[in-house]
Scaffold this active site. Structure first.
Site, PDB file in Angstrom:
ATOM      1  CE  LYS A 119      -3.298 -13.897  61.401  1.00 49.74           C
ATOM      2  NZ  LYS A 119      -3.471 -14.792  62.535  1.00 49.74           N
ATOM      3  CE  LYS A 208      -8.836  -9.253  61.395  1.00 51.81           C
ATOM      4  NZ  LYS A 208      -8.663 -10.414  62.059  1.00 51.81           N
ATOM      5  CE  LYS A 211      -6.584 -12.026  70.267  1.00 52.30           C
ATOM      6  NZ  LYS A 211      -6.771 -13.182  69.376  1.00 52.30           N
TER       7      LYS A 211
HETATM    8  P1  TYM Z   1      -8.911 -14.839  67.011  1.00 52.50           P
HETATM    9  O1  TYM Z   1      -8.113 -15.154  68.224  1.00 52.50           O
HETATM   10  O2  TYM Z   1      -8.237 -14.012  65.958  1.00 52.50           O
HETATM   11  O3  TYM Z   1     -10.242 -14.097  67.389  1.00 52.50           O
HETATM   12  C1  TYM Z   1     -11.156 -14.613  68.345  1.00 52.50           C
HETATM   13  C2  TYM Z   1     -12.579 -14.287  67.908  1.00 52.50           C
HETATM   14  O4  TYM Z   1     -12.732 -12.869  67.778  1.00 52.50           O
HETATM   15  C3  TYM Z   1     -13.290 -12.557  66.503  1.00 52.50           C
HETATM   16  N1  TYM Z   1     -12.764 -11.253  66.063  1.00 52.50           N
HETATM   17  C4  TYM Z   1     -13.530 -10.211  65.709  1.00 52.50           C
HETATM   18  N2  TYM Z   1     -14.863 -10.061  65.630  1.00 52.50           N
HETATM   19  C5  TYM Z   1     -15.335  -8.852  65.232  1.00 52.50           C
HETATM   20  N3  TYM Z   1     -14.527  -7.807  64.917  1.00 52.50           N
HETATM   21  C6  TYM Z   1     -13.188  -7.912  64.971  1.00 52.50           C
HETATM   22  N4  TYM Z   1     -12.407  -6.883  64.669  1.00 52.50           N
HETATM   23  C7  TYM Z   1     -12.633  -9.159  65.385  1.00 52.50           C
HETATM   24  N5  TYM Z   1     -11.359  -9.613  65.553  1.00 52.50           N
HETATM   25  C8  TYM Z   1     -11.468 -10.896  65.962  1.00 52.50           C
HETATM   26  C9  TYM Z   1     -12.802 -13.676  65.598  1.00 52.50           C
HETATM   27  O5  TYM Z   1     -13.582 -13.797  64.436  1.00 52.50           O
HETATM   28  C10 TYM Z   1     -12.907 -14.865  66.522  1.00 52.50           C
HETATM   29  O6  TYM Z   1     -14.229 -15.372  66.532  1.00 52.50           O
HETATM   30  N6  TYM Z   1      -8.663 -18.975  64.179  1.00 52.50           N
HETATM   31  C11 TYM Z   1      -9.376 -18.351  65.266  1.00 52.50           C
HETATM   32  C12 TYM Z   1      -9.398 -19.185  66.533  1.00 52.50           C
HETATM   33  C13 TYM Z   1      -9.826 -20.602  66.364  1.00 52.50           C
HETATM   34  C14 TYM Z   1     -11.181 -21.051  66.227  1.00 52.50           C
HETATM   35  C15 TYM Z   1     -11.090 -22.470  66.143  1.00 52.50           C
HETATM   36  C16 TYM Z   1     -12.407 -20.396  66.158  1.00 52.50           C
HETATM   37  C17 TYM Z   1      -9.030 -21.707  66.356  1.00 52.50           C
HETATM   38  N7  TYM Z   1      -9.780 -22.808  66.224  1.00 52.50           N
HETATM   39  C18 TYM Z   1     -12.238 -23.230  65.990  1.00 52.50           C
HETATM   40  C19 TYM Z   1     -13.559 -21.183  65.996  1.00 52.50           C
HETATM   41  C20 TYM Z   1     -13.475 -22.577  65.923  1.00 52.50           C
HETATM   42  C21 TYM Z   1      -8.716 -17.014  65.616  1.00 52.50           C
HETATM   43  O7  TYM Z   1      -7.573 -16.803  65.312  1.00 52.50           O
HETATM   44  O8  TYM Z   1      -9.489 -16.171  66.366  1.00 52.50           O
END
Ligand code: TYM
Length: 339
Positions: A119, A208, A211
Site C-alpha cells: 500500500k 487479488k 477495492k
Molecule cells: P477488507 O475490507 O480489505 O476486506 C474484507 C474481507 O474481504 C477479504 N477479501 C478477499 N477475500 C478473497 N479474495 C479477495 N480478492 C479478497 N479481497 C478481500 C479480506 O481478506 C477480508 O476478510 N483489515 C481488514 C479489516 C479488519 C479486520 C479486523 C478483519 C479490520 N479489523 C479484525 C478481521 C478482524 C480489511 O481491510 O479487510
C-alpha cells in the site's frame, strides 16, 4: 435490549473497510462465510471506518459508504438477531486499546507486514511511498489486533490477504500476556476458506481482486448491473488453450472456475464434465448468468432496506457489545497500572 451473551460457544470477530466498492472477492472470501456460519458461533462484525482513514477519504463519501456496506452485509444475510453489527469508531475502546498495544509492540514486527509495503508503494507517485504513507497506515495492524483482542475472539474468518495481520494479533496477545504474566488476551485463530481465500482480478489474474484496483473491469461489484457483469466476465483475461478445467497454471480460467464453483456449489469434477468440449465463450456466458442470478436477491434486498433501519441496527449492535469492550479496557488498564 438484551446484553451480549456468549450462549453459542465460540466467538467470531471480523471486519470490513467502508472504502471503495464491495466486490465478489470480499463476498466469497469473507461475507458469505460469515453469513453461513452465524448459527454456529457468537458473531461480531465490524465496519472498520478507522482503518479506512489510513488512506485519504472524501468525508461525504465515507459517511455514505459506511451505511452502504452495512446495508450490503445485511442484504448478504448477516442477521442482527444472530450477529452484532457495528461501526468501529462508535466504540472508543478500539482506539484506546490500539494505543496501549502500540506501546508494547516492536516496530520491527510491523515492518514485516506485506500489505503495508504494497500500500505504501501505491503512494509512490507522491514522493517516496514510505515517507508519504501515514503513520496510521503503518500502524493499521495494531488497530486490527485491538479489534480482535477486545472481544475474547476465538475465530477470525478472513480472506488470505489478512492472515498475516491475524498472525500478528496472536503474537501481540502472547507477548502482552507474557510481559504482564497474565492471561488477559485470548489467542485467536484465523479461519480461511481455502477455495475462495484469494479471488483474483479479472483483468490481472496474477493479483487479488481489490477495492482499489485501477484496471477497468478487474472487479465484479456486488451492486454491478447485469450488463456490467456480462461485460466484465466476457472480457476477463484467459489464454488461448480454450479448455475449461481447473489448472492453476492458467490463472485466468482457473479464477473464473473458482468463482463458478463457489456460486454454483457444484463439485470441480462435475463442472469440468459439464464443459468438456465446450470453449471459454460458452463457459463465460453461463458464469455471467450464474453471478447475475446469485447477486440479484442481494441487490433487491439492499435496495429495499430503509436507511433508518440500517442506522438502528448499527446503533443497537454497538450498544450490545459496548459493555464487553469497556470491561476489557478496564482489565487491561488495571494490569498495566493505569488510572
Ligand atoms: P477488507 O475490507 O480489505 O476486506 C474484507 C474481507 O474481504 C477479504 N477479501 C478477499 N477475500 C478473497 N479474495 C479477495 N480478492 C479478497 N479481497 C478481500 C479480506 O481478506 C477480508 O476478510 N483489515 C481488514 C479489516 C479488519 C479486520 C479486523 C478483519 C479490520 N479489523 C479484525 C478481521 C478482524 C480489511 O481491510 O479487510
Amino acid at each position: 435490549m438484551k446484553p451480549f451473551d456468549r450462549t453459542q460457544g465460540k466467538r467470531v470477530f471480523s471486519g470490513i473497510q467502508p472504502s471503495g466498492d464491495v466486490h465478489i472477492g470480499n463476498y466469497l472470501g469473507a461475507i458469505k462465510n460469515w453469513a453461513e456460519s452465524q448459527d454456529e458461533y457468537d458473531n461480531i462484525f465490524c465496519i472498520v471506518d478507522l482503518h479506512a482513514i489510513t488512506v485519504k477519504q472524501d468525508p461525504k463519501i465515507l459517511k455514505k459508504k459506511i451505511r452502504e456496506i452495512a446495508g450490503l452485509l445485511l442484504a448478504c444475510g448477516i442477521d442482527p438477531k444472530k450477529s452484532s453489527l457495528f461501526v468501529q469508531s462508535h466504540l472508543a475502546a478500539h482506539t484506546e486499546l490500539s494505543w496501549i498495544l502500540n506501546c508494547f509492540t516492536p516496530m520491527g514486527w510491523l515492518e514485516k507486514m506485506t500489505q503495508f509495503k504494497e500500500k505504501s508503494e501505491g503512494q509512490a507517485c507522491l514522493s517516496t511511498g514510505r515517507e508519504r504513507a501515514s503513520v496510521g497506515l503503518f500502524d493499521y495492524p495494531i488497530l486490527m489486533a485491538a479489534d480482535i483482542l477486545l472481544y475474547e475472539t476465538d475465530i477470525v474468518p478472513v480472506g488470505e490477504d489478512q492472515s498475516q495481520h491475524v498472525e500478528l494479533a496472536r503474537d501481540i496477545a502472547k507477548r502482552f500476556n507474557v510481559i504482564f504474566d497474565s492471561n488477559i488476551f485470548k489467542i485467536p485463530e484465523v479461519k480461511i476458506k481455502k477455495e475462495t481465500a484469494r479471488i483474483m482480478g479479472l483483468q490481472n489474474p496474477e493479483k487479488k481482486m481489490s477495492k482499489s484496483s485501477e484496471l477497468a473491469g478487474d472487479s465484479i461489484l456486488l451492486l454491478d448491473s447485469p450488463d456490467a457483469i456480462r461485460e466484465k466476465i466476457m472480457k476477463a483475461k484467459t489464454d488461448s488453450f480454450n479448455e475449461v478445467n481447473f489448472d492453476k497454471e492458467r490463472a485466468g480460467i482457473y479464477n473464473l472456475l473458482v468463482i463458478y464453483e463457489s456460486f454454483s456449489e457444484m463439485g470441480r469434477g462435475d463442472i469440468e464434465t459439464k464443459y468438456e468440449g465446450k470453449g471459454y465463450a460458452e463457459f463465460k456466458k453461463d458464469l455471467a448468468e450464474l453471478v447475475i442470478e446469485k447477486l440479484e436477491p442481494i441487490q433487491e434486498k439492499y435496495n429495499k432496506l430503509p436507511e433508518s433501519e440500517i442506522d438502528k441496527i448499527l446503533q443497537d449492535g454497538a450498544e450490545k457489545i459496548r459493555p464487553m469492550a469497556e470491561k476489557k479496557i478496564k482489565e487491561v488498564k488495571e494490569v498495566i497500572g493505569l488510572g
